[in-house]
Design a protein around this motif. Structure first.
Motif, PDB file in Angstrom:
ATOM      1  N   CYS A 122      12.337 -11.922  -8.456  1.00  0.00           N
ATOM      2  CA  CYS A 122      11.658 -13.174  -8.096  1.00  0.00           C
ATOM      3  C   CYS A 122      12.397 -13.903  -6.970  1.00  0.00           C
ATOM      4  CB  CYS A 122      11.497 -14.079  -9.314  1.00  0.00           C
ATOM      5  SG  CYS A 122      13.043 -14.683 -10.006  1.00  0.00           S
ATOM      6  N   ASN A 123      13.662 -13.565  -6.744  1.00  0.00           N
ATOM      7  CA  ASN A 123      14.440 -14.176  -5.664  1.00  0.00           C
ATOM      8  C   ASN A 123      14.489 -13.320  -4.407  1.00  0.00           C
ATOM      9  OD1 ASN A 123      15.082 -16.400  -7.257  1.00  0.00           O
ATOM     10  ND2 ASN A 123      16.820 -15.339  -8.160  1.00  0.00           N
ATOM     11  N   ARG A 124      13.776 -12.228  -4.424  1.00  0.00           N
ATOM     12  CA  ARG A 124      13.689 -11.376  -3.232  1.00  0.00           C
ATOM     13  C   ARG A 124      12.294 -10.771  -3.137  1.00  0.00           C
ATOM     14  NH1 ARG A 124      15.295  -6.009  -4.966  1.00  0.00           N
ATOM     15  NH2 ARG A 124      15.931  -6.161  -7.123  1.00  0.00           N
ATOM     16  N   ARG A 125      11.345 -11.656  -3.066  1.00  0.00           N
ATOM     17  CA  ARG A 125       9.927 -11.266  -3.043  1.00  0.00           C
ATOM     18  C   ARG A 125       9.580 -10.337  -1.880  1.00  0.00           C
ATOM     19  NH1 ARG A 125       7.133 -13.732  -6.820  1.00  0.00           N
ATOM     20  NH2 ARG A 125       7.926 -15.642  -7.731  1.00  0.00           N
ATOM     21  N   GLU A 126      10.378 -10.407  -0.820  1.00  0.00           N
ATOM     22  CA  GLU A 126      10.106  -9.548   0.338  1.00  0.00           C
ATOM     23  C   GLU A 126      10.226  -8.065  -0.009  1.00  0.00           C
ATOM     24  OE1 GLU A 126      14.481 -10.544   0.385  1.00  0.00           O
ATOM     25  OE2 GLU A 126      12.652 -11.700   0.081  1.00  0.00           O
ATOM     26  N   ASP A 127      10.871  -7.746  -1.133  1.00  0.00           N
ATOM     27  CA  ASP A 127      11.012  -6.347  -1.559  1.00  0.00           C
ATOM     28  C   ASP A 127       9.806  -5.856  -2.352  1.00  0.00           C
ATOM     29  OD1 ASP A 127      13.496  -6.347  -0.395  1.00  0.00           O
ATOM     30  OD2 ASP A 127      14.623  -6.424  -2.277  1.00  0.00           O
ATOM     31  N   ILE A 128       8.977  -6.764  -2.837  1.00  0.00           N
ATOM     32  CA  ILE A 128       7.863  -6.383  -3.702  1.00  0.00           C
ATOM     33  C   ILE A 128       6.896  -5.417  -3.019  1.00  0.00           C
ATOM     34  CG2 ILE A 128       5.847  -7.258  -4.974  1.00  0.00           C
ATOM     35  CD1 ILE A 128       7.605  -9.715  -5.708  1.00  0.00           C
ATOM     36  N   PRO A 129       6.439  -5.676  -1.792  1.00  0.00           N
ATOM     37  CA  PRO A 129       5.500  -4.726  -1.168  1.00  0.00           C
ATOM     38  C   PRO A 129       6.086  -3.314  -1.035  1.00  0.00           C
ATOM     39  CG  PRO A 129       5.515  -6.787   0.044  1.00  0.00           C
ATOM     40  CD  PRO A 129       6.626  -6.867  -0.953  1.00  0.00           C
ATOM     41  N   LEU A 130       7.333  -3.221  -0.636  1.00  0.00           N
ATOM     42  CA  LEU A 130       7.979  -1.918  -0.475  1.00  0.00           C
ATOM     43  C   LEU A 130       8.122  -1.198  -1.816  1.00  0.00           C
ATOM     44  CD1 LEU A 130       9.190  -0.292   1.873  1.00  0.00           C
ATOM     45  CD2 LEU A 130      11.401  -1.250   1.258  1.00  0.00           C
ATOM     46  N   LEU A 131       8.548  -1.927  -2.837  1.00  0.00           N
ATOM     47  CA  LEU A 131       8.696  -1.333  -4.166  1.00  0.00           C
ATOM     48  C   LEU A 131       7.345  -0.930  -4.748  1.00  0.00           C
ATOM     49  CD1 LEU A 131      11.406  -3.743  -5.561  1.00  0.00           C
ATOM     50  CD2 LEU A 131      11.692  -1.283  -5.179  1.00  0.00           C
ATOM     51  N   ALA A 132       6.342  -1.780  -4.576  1.00  0.00           N
ATOM     52  CA  ALA A 132       5.000  -1.456  -5.072  1.00  0.00           C
ATOM     53  C   ALA A 132       4.483  -0.184  -4.404  1.00  0.00           C
ATOM     54  CB  ALA A 132       4.048  -2.623  -4.823  1.00  0.00           C
ATOM     55  N   GLU A 133       4.667  -0.099  -3.102  1.00  0.00           N
ATOM     56  CA  GLU A 133       4.231   1.100  -2.376  1.00  0.00           C
ATOM     57  C   GLU A 133       4.962   2.338  -2.890  1.00  0.00           C
ATOM     58  OE1 GLU A 133       4.135   2.955   2.136  1.00  0.00           O
ATOM     59  OE2 GLU A 133       4.472   0.802   1.877  1.00  0.00           O
ATOM     60  N   TYR A 134       6.270   2.214  -3.090  1.00  0.00           N
ATOM     61  CA  TYR A 134       7.062   3.334  -3.592  1.00  0.00           C
ATOM     62  C   TYR A 134       6.537   3.816  -4.953  1.00  0.00           C
ATOM     63  CZ  TYR A 134      10.790   5.870  -5.909  1.00  0.00           C
ATOM     64  OH  TYR A 134      11.485   6.806  -6.627  1.00  0.00           O
ATOM     65  N   PHE A 135       6.356   2.893  -5.897  1.00  0.00           N
ATOM     66  CA  PHE A 135       5.910   3.276  -7.237  1.00  0.00           C
ATOM     67  C   PHE A 135       4.473   3.807  -7.228  1.00  0.00           C
ATOM     68  CE2 PHE A 135       9.281   0.201  -8.747  1.00  0.00           C
ATOM     69  CZ  PHE A 135      10.137   1.190  -9.204  1.00  0.00           C
ATOM     70  N   LEU A 136       3.614   3.231  -6.408  1.00  0.00           N
ATOM     71  CA  LEU A 136       2.239   3.722  -6.310  1.00  0.00           C
ATOM     72  C   LEU A 136       2.208   5.147  -5.758  1.00  0.00           C
ATOM     73  CD1 LEU A 136       0.534   0.462  -5.046  1.00  0.00           C
ATOM     74  CD2 LEU A 136      -0.038   1.668  -7.173  1.00  0.00           C
ATOM     75  N   ARG A 137       3.017   5.426  -4.737  1.00  0.00           N
ATOM     76  CA  ARG A 137       3.083   6.783  -4.184  1.00  0.00           C
ATOM     77  C   ARG A 137       3.680   7.755  -5.203  1.00  0.00           C
ATOM     78  NH1 ARG A 137       1.328   6.485   0.773  1.00  0.00           N
ATOM     79  NH2 ARG A 137       1.934   4.782   2.130  1.00  0.00           N
ATOM     80  N   GLN A 143      -2.076   7.482  -1.255  1.00  0.00           N
ATOM     81  CA  GLN A 143      -1.880   8.660  -0.415  1.00  0.00           C
ATOM     82  C   GLN A 143      -1.157   8.284   0.881  1.00  0.00           C
ATOM     83  OE1 GLN A 143      -2.586  11.579  -1.810  1.00  0.00           O
ATOM     84  NE2 GLN A 143      -3.249  10.344  -3.550  1.00  0.00           N
ATOM     85  N   GLU A 144      -0.621   9.291   1.541  1.00  0.00           N
ATOM     86  CA  GLU A 144       0.076   9.086   2.812  1.00  0.00           C
ATOM     87  C   GLU A 144      -0.877   8.410   3.796  1.00  0.00           C
ATOM     88  OE1 GLU A 144       3.359   8.828   4.838  1.00  0.00           O
ATOM     89  OE2 GLU A 144       3.335   9.922   2.938  1.00  0.00           O
ATOM     90  N   GLY A 145      -0.407   7.362   4.449  1.00  0.00           N
ATOM     91  CA  GLY A 145      -1.217   6.626   5.420  1.00  0.00           C
ATOM     92  C   GLY A 145      -2.005   5.485   4.807  1.00  0.00           C
ATOM     93  N   GLU A 146      -2.158   5.471   3.485  1.00  0.00           N
ATOM     94  CA  GLU A 146      -2.865   4.375   2.810  1.00  0.00           C
ATOM     95  C   GLU A 146      -1.933   3.194   2.614  1.00  0.00           C
ATOM     96  OE1 GLU A 146      -6.079   5.162  -0.490  1.00  0.00           O
ATOM     97  OE2 GLU A 146      -4.402   6.559  -0.736  1.00  0.00           O
ATOM     98  N   ALA A 147      -2.487   2.005   2.658  1.00  0.00           N
ATOM     99  CA  ALA A 147      -1.706   0.785   2.405  1.00  0.00           C
ATOM    100  C   ALA A 147      -2.007   0.288   0.993  1.00  0.00           C
ATOM    101  CB  ALA A 147      -2.071  -0.283   3.426  1.00  0.00           C
ATOM    102  N   VAL A 148      -1.086  -0.479   0.466  1.00  0.00           N
ATOM    103  CA  VAL A 148      -1.297  -1.092  -0.842  1.00  0.00           C
ATOM    104  C   VAL A 148      -2.457  -2.076  -0.711  1.00  0.00           C
ATOM    105  CG1 VAL A 148      -0.263  -2.502  -2.665  1.00  0.00           C
ATOM    106  CG2 VAL A 148       1.168  -0.894  -1.380  1.00  0.00           C
ATOM    107  N   PRO A 149      -3.455  -2.004  -1.587  1.00  0.00           N
ATOM    108  CA  PRO A 149      -4.580  -2.950  -1.500  1.00  0.00           C
ATOM    109  C   PRO A 149      -4.087  -4.401  -1.517  1.00  0.00           C
ATOM    110  CG  PRO A 149      -5.044  -1.225  -3.112  1.00  0.00           C
ATOM    111  CD  PRO A 149      -3.612  -1.056  -2.688  1.00  0.00           C
ATOM    112  N   MET A 150      -4.621  -5.202  -0.610  1.00  0.00           N
ATOM    113  CA  MET A 150      -4.170  -6.590  -0.456  1.00  0.00           C
ATOM    114  C   MET A 150      -4.328  -7.406  -1.733  1.00  0.00           C
ATOM    115  SD  MET A 150      -2.503  -7.226   1.992  1.00  0.00           S
ATOM    116  CE  MET A 150      -2.233  -8.849   2.570  1.00  0.00           C
TER     117      MET A 150
END
Length: 178
Positions: A122-137, A143-150
């Motif tokens: 919660c004190n480093r929210r900037e990491d959430i998109p990267l971590l979410a993408e990692y776990f989703l992949r 899939q490769e080239g897809e972005a995390v849904p907004m």
């Protein structure tokens, strides 16, 4: 080798035999020799997770191993030389445990040669998109080239994550199951 052990997940007596190993006859159920985690990690890295939960008596033995770079398996008189890099982690404030007598001061200083504090998610929210993408992949949900849904990203960014990264990973596992 990289060997990891969770110090909070085992009872005190079992943790000692897991770390240092034992020889045949060391105790009632010791029917054959068993290598401990230190010996298994020899030449590599031993990761002690949740070291703040390690009992004081075992902390003293660990300090001796760190200083002498040798272990003696339970029930043995023979020492085994070690070449192990030790990495430890905890979710507890070790400084406070030292002050309250729950963690050995000398072990704390021995382990804190190189340390860092990782703030809560919660004190480093900037990491959430990267971590979410990692776990989703990792789960094959992205899939490769897809972005995390907004919409998903917005909901993840709005949440406080009291369970930190483990909670984020578990939430994505739920998405996988659904």
């Amino acid at each position: 080798p990289f060997v990891a052990i969770n110090c909070a997940s085992l009872p005190d007596t079992l943790l000692e035999s897991e770390l240092f190993g034992y020889v045949e006859g060391a105790f009632t159920d010791a029917l054959k020799r068993k290598k401990g985690q230190f010996e298994a990690a020899n030449g590599g890295i031993l990761f002690l997770d949740e070291i703040g939960d390690m009992p004081l008596a075992l902390q003293a033995k660990l300090l001796g191993v760190i200083e002498r770079r040798r272990i003696t398996p339970l029930g043995s008189v023979n020492e085994i030389e070690l070449d192990v890099r030790l990495v430890a982690a905890t979710n507890q404030p070790l400084e406070l445990l030292v002050e309250t007598g729950q963690f050995r001061r000398d072990l704390f200083y021995r382990l804190s040669g190189f340390s860092f504090h990782l703030p809560a998610l919660c004190n480093r929210r900037e990491d959430i998109p990267l971590l979410a993408e990692y776990f989703l992949r990792k789960r094959g949900l992205l899939q490769e080239g897809e972005a995390v849904p907004m919409e998903l990203l917005r909901s993840f960014m709005a949440y406080d994550w009291p369970g930190n990264i483990r909670e984020l990973d578990n939430r994505i596992r739920r998405v996988e199951v659904m």
